[in-house]
Structure formats: structure tokens, C-alpha cells
Design an enzyme around this catalytic site. Sequence first.
Site, PDB file in Angstrom:
ATOM      1  N   TRP A 145       0.942  -1.022   0.065  1.00  0.00           N
ATOM      2  CA  TRP A 145       0.115  -0.039  -0.157  1.00  0.00           C
ATOM      3  C   TRP A 145       0.719   1.159  -0.030  1.00  0.00           C
ATOM      4  O   TRP A 145       0.513   2.262  -0.786  1.00  0.00           O
ATOM      5  CB  TRP A 145      -1.023  -0.005   1.195  1.00  0.00           C
ATOM      6  CG  TRP A 145      -0.421   0.232   2.723  1.00  0.00           C
ATOM      7  CD1 TRP A 145      -0.100  -0.840   3.354  1.00  0.00           C
ATOM      8  CD2 TRP A 145      -0.106   1.428   3.273  1.00  0.00           C
ATOM      9  NE1 TRP A 145       0.601  -0.314   4.436  1.00  0.00           N
ATOM     10  CE2 TRP A 145       0.309   1.183   4.520  1.00  0.00           C
ATOM     11  CE3 TRP A 145      -0.460   2.719   2.968  1.00  0.00           C
ATOM     12  CZ2 TRP A 145       0.838   2.096   5.457  1.00  0.00           C
ATOM     13  CZ3 TRP A 145      -0.411   3.833   3.760  1.00  0.00           C
ATOM     14  CH2 TRP A 145       0.318   3.441   5.131  1.00  0.00           C
ATOM     15  N   LYS A 177      -7.563   7.233   8.301  1.00  0.00           N
ATOM     16  CA  LYS A 177      -8.134   7.285   9.373  1.00  0.00           C
ATOM     17  C   LYS A 177      -9.019   8.659   9.386  1.00  0.00           C
ATOM     18  O   LYS A 177     -10.014   8.821   9.984  1.00  0.00           O
ATOM     19  CB  LYS A 177      -7.504   7.210  10.765  1.00  0.00           C
ATOM     20  CG  LYS A 177      -7.190   5.700  11.034  1.00  0.00           C
ATOM     21  CD  LYS A 177      -6.971   5.483  12.491  1.00  0.00           C
ATOM     22  CE  LYS A 177      -5.505   6.120  12.975  1.00  0.00           C
ATOM     23  NZ  LYS A 177      -4.461   5.289  12.482  1.00  0.00           N
ATOM     24  N   HIS A 238       5.750   6.467  15.405  1.00  0.00           N
ATOM     25  CA  HIS A 238       5.560   5.517  16.166  1.00  0.00           C
ATOM     26  C   HIS A 238       6.693   4.576  16.205  1.00  0.00           C
ATOM     27  O   HIS A 238       7.351   4.403  15.183  1.00  0.00           O
ATOM     28  CB  HIS A 238       4.451   4.674  15.281  1.00  0.00           C
ATOM     29  CG  HIS A 238       3.230   5.362  15.787  1.00  0.00           C
ATOM     30  ND1 HIS A 238       1.934   4.749  15.107  1.00  0.00           N
ATOM     31  CD2 HIS A 238       2.462   5.861  16.756  1.00  0.00           C
ATOM     32  CE1 HIS A 238       1.043   5.732  15.577  1.00  0.00           C
ATOM     33  NE2 HIS A 238       1.182   6.060  16.635  1.00  0.00           N
ATOM     34  N   GLN A 240       6.662   0.830  18.414  1.00  0.00           N
ATOM     35  CA  GLN A 240       6.878   0.374  17.256  1.00  0.00           C
ATOM     36  C   GLN A 240       5.635   0.873  16.261  1.00  0.00           C
ATOM     37  O   GLN A 240       4.716   1.054  16.688  1.00  0.00           O
ATOM     38  CB  GLN A 240       6.730  -1.242  17.224  1.00  0.00           C
ATOM     39  CG  GLN A 240       7.716  -1.943  18.145  1.00  0.00           C
ATOM     40  CD  GLN A 240       9.044  -2.079  17.440  1.00  0.00           C
ATOM     41  OE1 GLN A 240       9.238  -2.195  16.105  1.00  0.00           O
ATOM     42  NE2 GLN A 240      10.011  -2.371  18.265  1.00  0.00           N
ATOM     43  N   SER A 242       3.317  -0.077  12.775  1.00  0.00           N
ATOM     44  CA  SER A 242       2.664  -1.062  12.223  1.00  0.00           C
ATOM     45  C   SER A 242       3.343  -1.606  10.860  1.00  0.00           C
ATOM     46  O   SER A 242       3.065  -2.559  10.561  1.00  0.00           O
ATOM     47  CB  SER A 242       1.314  -0.800  11.806  1.00  0.00           C
ATOM     48  OG  SER A 242       0.481   0.004  12.906  1.00  0.00           O
ATOM     49  N   HIS A 247       7.550   6.678   8.303  1.00  0.00           N
ATOM     50  CA  HIS A 247       6.480   7.735   7.720  1.00  0.00           C
ATOM     51  C   HIS A 247       6.364   8.495   9.308  1.00  0.00           C
ATOM     52  O   HIS A 247       6.842   8.017  10.338  1.00  0.00           O
ATOM     53  CB  HIS A 247       5.290   6.920   7.285  1.00  0.00           C
ATOM     54  CG  HIS A 247       4.700   5.791   8.404  1.00  0.00           C
ATOM     55  ND1 HIS A 247       5.356   4.673   8.322  1.00  0.00           N
ATOM     56  CD2 HIS A 247       3.885   5.823   9.385  1.00  0.00           C
ATOM     57  CE1 HIS A 247       4.736   3.931   9.194  1.00  0.00           C
ATOM     58  NE2 HIS A 247       3.802   4.611   9.864  1.00  0.00           N
TER      59      HIS A 247
HETATM   60  O1  G7M Z   1       3.149   4.547  12.472  1.00  0.00           O
HETATM   61  P1  G7M Z   1       2.009   3.339  12.078  1.00  0.00           P
HETATM   62  O2  G7M Z   1       2.706   2.201  11.230  1.00  0.00           O
HETATM   63  O3  G7M Z   1       1.466   2.760  13.430  1.00  0.00           O
HETATM   64  O4  G7M Z   1       0.721   3.986  11.300  1.00  0.00           O
HETATM   65  C1  G7M Z   1       0.813   3.844   9.990  1.00  0.00           C
HETATM   66  C2  G7M Z   1      -0.363   4.805   9.861  1.00  0.00           C
HETATM   67  O5  G7M Z   1      -0.690   4.684   8.129  1.00  0.00           O
HETATM   68  C3  G7M Z   1      -1.683   4.646  10.428  1.00  0.00           C
HETATM   69  O6  G7M Z   1      -1.952   5.955  10.850  1.00  0.00           O
HETATM   70  C4  G7M Z   1      -2.637   4.016   9.457  1.00  0.00           C
HETATM   71  O7  G7M Z   1      -4.121   4.577   9.334  1.00  0.00           O
HETATM   72  C5  G7M Z   1      -2.220   4.593   8.009  1.00  0.00           C
HETATM   73  N1  G7M Z   1      -2.382   3.711   6.984  1.00  0.00           N
HETATM   74  C6  G7M Z   1      -2.641   2.434   6.757  1.00  0.00           C
HETATM   75  N2  G7M Z   1      -2.833   1.990   5.661  1.00  0.00           N
HETATM   76  C7  G7M Z   1      -3.046   0.482   5.230  1.00  0.00           C
HETATM   77  C8  G7M Z   1      -3.196   3.009   4.918  1.00  0.00           C
HETATM   78  C9  G7M Z   1      -3.469   3.394   3.406  1.00  0.00           C
HETATM   79  O8  G7M Z   1      -3.795   2.328   2.679  1.00  0.00           O
HETATM   80  N3  G7M Z   1      -3.548   4.645   3.171  1.00  0.00           N
HETATM   81  C10 G7M Z   1      -3.627   5.703   3.986  1.00  0.00           C
HETATM   82  N4  G7M Z   1      -3.587   6.689   3.499  1.00  0.00           N
HETATM   83  N5  G7M Z   1      -3.197   5.540   5.175  1.00  0.00           N
HETATM   84  C11 G7M Z   1      -3.018   4.084   5.512  1.00  0.00           C
END
Ligand code: G7M
Length: 307
Positions: A145, A177, A238, A240, A242, A247
Site C-alpha cells: 500500500w 483514518k 510511532h 513500534q 505497524s 513515515h
Molecule cells: O506508524 P504506524 O505504522 O502505526 O501508522 C501507519 C499509519 O498508516 C496509520 O495511521 C494508518 O491509519 C495509516 N494507513 C494504513 N494504511 C494501510 C493506509 C492506507 O492504505 N492509506 C493511507 N492513506 N493510510 C494508511
Amino acid sequence: MAENENGRATKRPKSEADNETGDTDEKSTESPVANLVVTRILRECAREKNVFIHGKVKDQDAVVILEKTPFRQDTLSELLKASELKLEMKNDVYSTFQLHAPAHLNEKHIKKYLHQEVFLVEESGEDYRNLTLPYISGQSFSLQWVYNILEKKAEADRIVFEDPDPKTGFVLLPDFKWDQKQLQDLYLIAIIHRRDVKSLRDLTSEHLPLLTNIRRKGEDTILQKYSVSASKLRVYLHYQPSYYHLHVHFTSLEYNAPGCGVERAHLLSDVIQNLEADSTYYHNRSLTFPLRADDGLLLRFREAGKL
Ligand code: G7M
């Protein structure tokens, strides 16, 4: 399902194949979650008003996240006028009521609740190299993604800013979100172009130009586009994370975003200062973070006698 205008549902990609094209079910008219067969509730947080559901759509595993968005000003007066109030308690000048909102402003309750115990883990630099790194390298956390966004195969129309520089560049776009309907829960993420930085742990002073670039251009863009100034933003990483592709989160200070607590969020400005003072800060320092009882990494720490 959140069925009203104050709620939204998000479905994670069902499979790698779906994901690679960046094509999502959002384009089809049929609701992608209409046929969801709920297996179990993975997590529910009453305070954050969200629920993570594990289920199956046409025999394929899916994770659906339902999140209640903030109250909207334009529906507030209707909510107050058209709702039924039931007095719960009266004491002096204070009263509490239970409010039954009209159906179109209401959401169905999801009652099932699976609580996952959470443990705080302290990870030394050595623990990272011996336990965490082998664990995350062995997991197939798909970053497809992220690559879809960087390659404009998905969410291209949502990008609010891009610096294409391969070393210091990034893409800024709304986190999924945030429905962008109100600024109160503003939430954007900056995803770096380079693909060799997994997390905070990989950062050294070499990355300072990248980090300061993200801070400056991210804040400037948000000021220009949303009129939200840097002093109204919480900018953090963050640990850890996810997803192990670096990012940075930009959230409204007004919004108590999930994961913005001290046990998981590292302010970008602190990160920059720590690296300025010591290039190997994040290689050597102990970092503390929460892990849920069902997290495989927790098992590694347990087996190593670290918990
Ligand atoms: O730092 P961490 O890995 O926890 O955060 C990942 C962030 O990416 C979260 O705030 C998710 O809501 C966001 N996120 C995850 N996915 C799969 C997507 C996506 O497909 N598109 C967007 N725009 N944000 C995402």
C-alpha cells in the site's frame, strides 16, 4: 457497521493481488463489507470509539476498522433537537442524560468485545538487533500500500504535497483514518521516498536533512492548505510502527489520535534534537513500547526472558 454520517468503515486490502493494482473495492457500487462474515472482534476501544473486526468476505480474510468520527457542527443542532433524552442522574446543577439520536444520525452498537491485554516492553539496542529485527524481517508485513502511494498507483488524487527528491523527499497525504470532513481530527502522514529506513531505530544524523525537510515542508503545506499552524500540530513517529517503511504522523493537537500516547509516539522535534546530539542515539538507546498479548514479538521477548 457504522451507518451514519458520523461513522465510517475501512476495509484493509484483502490480498496482495488486489493490493498491487492499487485498485480498491471503493469504486464498485456494492458495499465491500456487505458480505462480511464476522469471525471475531480483534479490538474495541470505547473511549476512541473504534472497533477492529476480523472477518471473511467471500472466503477471504479481511480486517475491517470502524471508527466513529467527531461530531459535526452542521448536524449538531439537529442531533440536539431531534434526539430523545432520558434522565440518568440529577445532582445540584448537574444532570446526565442518555441521548437516543434519530436513526440517520445514529450508529449501531457493536457489543462484542475482545479485550487484549497490553504489556510494556523495554527494548535495548541489543534486543532490537537480536530479537526485534529478526522477527520483523521474518514477517511478511506487506508494504504494498505504501509503494502504491509512492508510485501513484493508489490514492494519487489524495496527495497534498510531494517532494520527489530520492534522498530527502516524501509524499504527504491524509491518513486513511481521516475523512477530511473536519479539521478537528486532521490526520496526515508523510511517507518517505527512500525505501531503506524501516523505523526510528534505523535513523542516524545522516537522516537529519530528510527529517527537517519533512517537518518544514509538511508544516508549511498544512498551514497553506488547511490553515492549521505548526503550533496546532502533533508531529511524531510511532515506535513500534505497524508498517516498517518510515513515515511521520501529522495530527491535530485537538485530536487524541490512537497511538499518540507517550508509550508509542516520538515527537519529530525530539527525534531531530536527539540525532543532532548523538548520531547513534536510536541505535543504542532503550526504547519502550506497548505490545498486545497476541503479538508474536511479545513471545520473542518472553522466550528471551525479557518480560
Ligand atoms: O506508524 P504506524 O505504522 O502505526 O501508522 C501507519 C499509519 O498508516 C496509520 O495511521 C494508518 O491509519 C495509516 N494507513 C494504513 N494504511 C494501510 C493506509 C492506507 O492504505 N492509506 C493511507 N492513506 N493510510 C494508511
